[in-house]
Scaffold this motif. Structure first.
Motif, PDB file in Angstrom:
ATOM      1  N   SER B  42       0.829  -1.203   0.000  1.00  0.00           N
ATOM      2  CA  SER B  42       0.000   0.000   0.000  1.00  0.00           C
ATOM      3  C   SER B  42       0.865   1.255   0.000  1.00  0.00           C
ATOM      4  O   SER B  42       0.516   2.269  -0.608  1.00  0.00           O
ATOM      5  N   ASP B 162      -5.471  -1.512  -4.990  1.00  0.00           N
ATOM      6  CA  ASP B 162      -4.892  -2.012  -3.741  1.00  0.00           C
ATOM      7  C   ASP B 162      -5.775  -3.118  -3.189  1.00  0.00           C
ATOM      8  O   ASP B 162      -6.798  -2.855  -2.574  1.00  0.00           O
ATOM      9  N   GLU B 163      -5.391  -4.350  -3.445  1.00  0.00           N
ATOM     10  CA  GLU B 163      -6.162  -5.534  -3.050  1.00  0.00           C
ATOM     11  C   GLU B 163      -7.645  -5.383  -3.386  1.00  0.00           C
ATOM     12  O   GLU B 163      -8.497  -5.481  -2.513  1.00  0.00           O
TER      13      GLU B 163
HETATM   14 MG   LIG Z   1      -2.133  -2.687   2.149  1.00  0.00          MG
END
Ligand SMILES: [Mg+2]
Ligand SMILES: Nc1ncnc2c1ncn2[C@@H]1O[C@H](COP(=O)(O)OP(=O)(O)OP(=O)(O)O)[C@@H](O)[C@H]1O
Lengths: 285, 231
Positions: B42, B162-163
């Protein structure tokens, strides 16, 4: 509709409770300021009423021809401090004394000669009814050759002066304190509105909103809340005023400009409070 | 498109989150960013969309130098990017359509052009029928589609995720992943952080792996671009 206006109004619609709460908080803060304002303007009015009685009397030497006095009257009326100057002849003075002092009827009746001198009664314009100006006028009246004596209630005018000074000082301090409290409460309310939307602000930034774009609806919203709060505060003050005049005493209400000033005050605090809160929030995150 | 050169990042509180990272993502490329939780995935993405600045090193994103970016230039950078997260980050009190339109309004797009552009991306992510739904009325997968539509509506050159499938079941995951592949196929570079190893393995895209803030593996470098040979 303009985008800023739409976003500002949307915020009212999306958080009606919080919006109503902030308007109410602002209204009550301004109401307190308004009540204080009412007390202040009524006190000021009462003082002004009393001050109207400030008068300088110049007693004319017996035997002065009335023409000389009449000529002087013109000069006196031209003094910058003077509102009006009235010549009171010996006979008028006696008649007035008889009317005003009815209990002493007998004393007056037994007089064979009028003991009262003629006089010139000088009233001052509002704003000149204080010791300094009264003294200055009295001094100038003494300069006239036919003037025997000049009188004014020196103690009384001095007391009035002090009263006015005290009222002004107390008014300033208490008024400033109330205004400060209102500013703090309103600022806190608006800060809550900003914090409540911090997630939304973060998302706006993520999609590329400029700080100005984020800020503008808040500013408009703050100004609207302040204005609504101000209007409600005027309404509440009017209610209080109606009750007071009905049950307690005859009082004065705000003039239109004064009422507008309160609403404007609310708007300005709402606007600046928002600018401050949002600005701080944007700088921090 | 994206170029990190010897980038380190230390958060004010906490140790070194990134240590001397370098990689280059070319125009139109697709890359996974993998690593255990706390590895710094991140953080890399945050540096790219200028949510954080590098402590040292250089981060270049489509012509912008993140370290030297003035804060009023950050929105301009973000408008070139499409960003989606695990938690969708939709505005709860706006419909799908309004959420997407919002990203356009922010850029000062012509008002009359907005509805058509919004519908086009909603159709692209397969949610045209739910344009009027609020986020709470949508499944996780559908919410992520709205988020993707919002990220696409400004026609980004780089897509950051992000994911994006972290909160989704397998079926929804495959759907979202397919969308990202389509986006990439139309020429947009995609950088996707994920620790879903199955997902990473089944696709033959470039993999960049972080471990405790250090770049420990980059398939483009270590395998000279030959993904088939990697474990
Ligand atoms: Mg993360
Ligand atoms: N705002 C912050 N302040 C201080 N430390 C932070 C901050 N954000 C992240 N960190 C630290 O930096 C390191 C990397 O965090 P990061 O969020 O980039 O990891 P990640 O790979 O995305 O993990 P996950 O897979 O769990 O999302 C972690 O050790 C984390 O504790």
């Amino acid at each position: 509709m303009n985008l800023v206006a739409r976003e500002a109004l949307l915020a009212f619609r999306r958080a009606p409770l919080l919006s109503a709460l902030s308007v109410t908080t602002i209204a009550f803060s301004l109401f307190v300021v308004g009540l204080f304002g009412l007390v202040a303007i009524n006190l000021q009015r009462a003082l002004a009423n009393v001050a109207e009685r400030v008068e300088v009397v110049a007693y004319v030497l017996p035997g002065t021809p009335i023409e000389a006095s009449a000529l002087a009257l013109k000069d006196i009326e031209a003094f910058p401090e003077v509102q009006s100057a009235t010549y009171v002849s010996e006979d008028q003075a006696l008649a007035r004394a008889r009317a005003e002092l009815a209990e002493f009827q007998d004393v007056f009746r037994e007089l064979e000669r009028n003991p009262l001198p003629a006089s010139i009664e000088v009233k001052l314009k509002p704003g000149y009814r204080d010791v300094a100006h009264v003294n200055a006028v009295a001094e100038r009246l003494r300069g006239f050759g036919f003037v025997e004596d000049v009188r004014f209630g020196r103690d009384w005018v001095e007391k009035l002066d002090r009263l006015r000074q005290i009222a002004a000082a107390v008014g300033l301090v208490v008024g400033a304190a109330f205004a400060a409290v209102a500013i703090i409460i309103i600022g806190t309310t608006i800060r809550m509105a900003v914090l409540q939307r911090s997630r939304e602000i973060a998302i706006m930034r993520l999609v590329g909103a400029t700080d100005g774009f984020i800020r503008r609806p808040f500013l408009l919203q703050g100004a609207i809340k302040g204005m609504l709060g101000g209007l409600v505060a005027i309404g509440l003050s009017y209610g209080a005023y109606t009750l007071i005049t009905r049950y307690l005493l005859q009082a004065a209400f705000f003039s239109r400009p004064q009422a507008l000033a309160i609403v404007g005050f609310g708007m300005v605090i709402g606007f600046l409070g928002s600018a401050l809160s949002v600005g701080r929030h944007l700088r921090r995150v | 498109m994206i170029k990190l050169t010897n980038v380190s990042k230390a958060y004010p509180k906490g140790g070194l989150a990134l240590k001397d990272i370098s990689f280059h993502l070319a125009k139109g490329e697709f890359a996974f960013l993998t690593g255990h939780s706390g590895a710094g995935k991140s953080t890399v993405l945050r540096l790219i969309y200028a949510d954080e600045r590098p402590t040292s090193g250089e981060v270049r994103v489509s012509g912008f130098n993140v370290a030297e970016l003035k804060s009023r230039e950050i929105p301009m950078l973000r408008r070139r990017l499409g960003i989606v997260f695990q938690d969708f980050r939709l505005l709860e009190d706006r419909t799908a359509e309004e959420n997407v339109a919002f990203a356009l309004e922010v850029t000062g797009a012509r008002r009359s052009a907005i509805p058509a552009r919004v519908m086009r991306v909603l159709t692209q992510v397969g949610l045209a029928a739910k344009a009027q739904a609020y986020p709470r009325e949508l499944s996780g997968g559908e919410q992520q589609r709205v988020a993707i539509a919002r990220a696409l509506v400004n026609e980004p050159t780089v897509f950051l995720a992000d994911e994006p499938t972290g909160n989704l079941d397998e079926r929804a995951t495959r759907g979202i992943f397919q969308l990202l592949r389509d986006i990439n196929a139309s020429g947009t570079a995609v950088l996707m952080a994920s620790h879903d190893l199955d997902l990473v393995r089944q696709a033959s895209y470039r993999v960049i792996e972080l471990q405790e803030g250090a770049l420990v593996y980059d398939s483009a470098v270590d395998d000279s671009g030959d993904r088939a040979a990697s474990p």
